[in-house]
Design an enzyme around this catalytic site. Sequence first.
Site, mmCIF file in Angstrom:
data_model
loop_
_atom_site.group_PDB
_atom_site.id
_atom_site.type_symbol
_atom_site.label_atom_id
_atom_site.label_comp_id
_atom_site.label_asym_id
_atom_site.label_seq_id
_atom_site.Cartn_x
_atom_site.Cartn_y
_atom_site.Cartn_z
ATOM 1 N N HIS A 23 92.827 17.419 63.328
ATOM 2 C CA HIS A 23 93.613 18.478 63.969
ATOM 3 C C HIS A 23 93.820 19.657 63.015
ATOM 4 O O HIS A 23 93.538 20.816 63.356
ATOM 5 C CB HIS A 23 94.961 17.892 64.399
ATOM 6 N N GLU A 24 94.301 19.380 61.804
ATOM 7 C CA GLU A 24 94.573 20.446 60.841
ATOM 8 C C GLU A 24 93.275 21.067 60.305
ATOM 9 O O GLU A 24 93.223 22.271 60.032
ATOM 10 C CB GLU A 24 95.426 19.916 59.686
ATOM 11 N N HIS A 27 92.246 23.779 62.693
ATOM 12 C CA HIS A 27 93.004 25.023 62.489
ATOM 13 C C HIS A 27 92.410 25.817 61.324
ATOM 14 O O HIS A 27 92.161 27.018 61.432
ATOM 15 C CB HIS A 27 94.463 24.694 62.157
#
Length: 216
Positions: A23-24, A27
């Site tokens: 997820h990170e 980003h």
Amino acid sequence: MDKQALMDGLVMYLCFIPIVTFHEFAHAWVAWKLGDDTAYRQGRVTLNPQMHIDPIGTLLVPGIAVLLMASGSVGGGLLIGWGCAVPVNLYNLKNRARDDTLISLAGPAMNLVLALVCLILLRIFAAAGMAPMAEAMWNVAFLSIFLCWFNMLPIPPLDGSHVAKYLVGMKEETYMKIAQYGILILIVSLQIPAVQGFLRAMTGGTIDMMAAITGR
């Protein structure tokens, strides 16, 4: 304390770490590709979990959730949390509102991609008679989808708050003031039945749709 529930919670937490990592990473990677190398220079464009751990969102909050599961609390049963926020210098973006929105949506989108991959692997493991692995893939897919919708709640520090900020035309100063109380607002919001119902409905509906697509 239910020992089996504790073990199940710990297994779920082990699944949570790679989900947060992807997820990170998403980003950071999208921010880098859109012209902001802040996260890249800090080593965040990586799948090393250590670079994405947040003391509260990755350790404390999920840890409490695991303990609630083991104790049979009404608040247990769902593992919530988040990773260390990816730094973004908005001045490096060509189109501030569009690019910041894309960066914010990258994490939840990665959750959905990861869930889809897990459901495909589930079919492979099930066909090979590897039931435990198939069950593990289902659990990871479910948790990944749940975290996708959890992160889309319009509450700082979650991704949905960045999207909502631009949708309502909120000034950055106002957003930062609200963000100071974001954790408290989030805790209170998660006690609201309507919020809980939204998360359950969106998670269940999404995984059912994906399962139908992959032929589960």
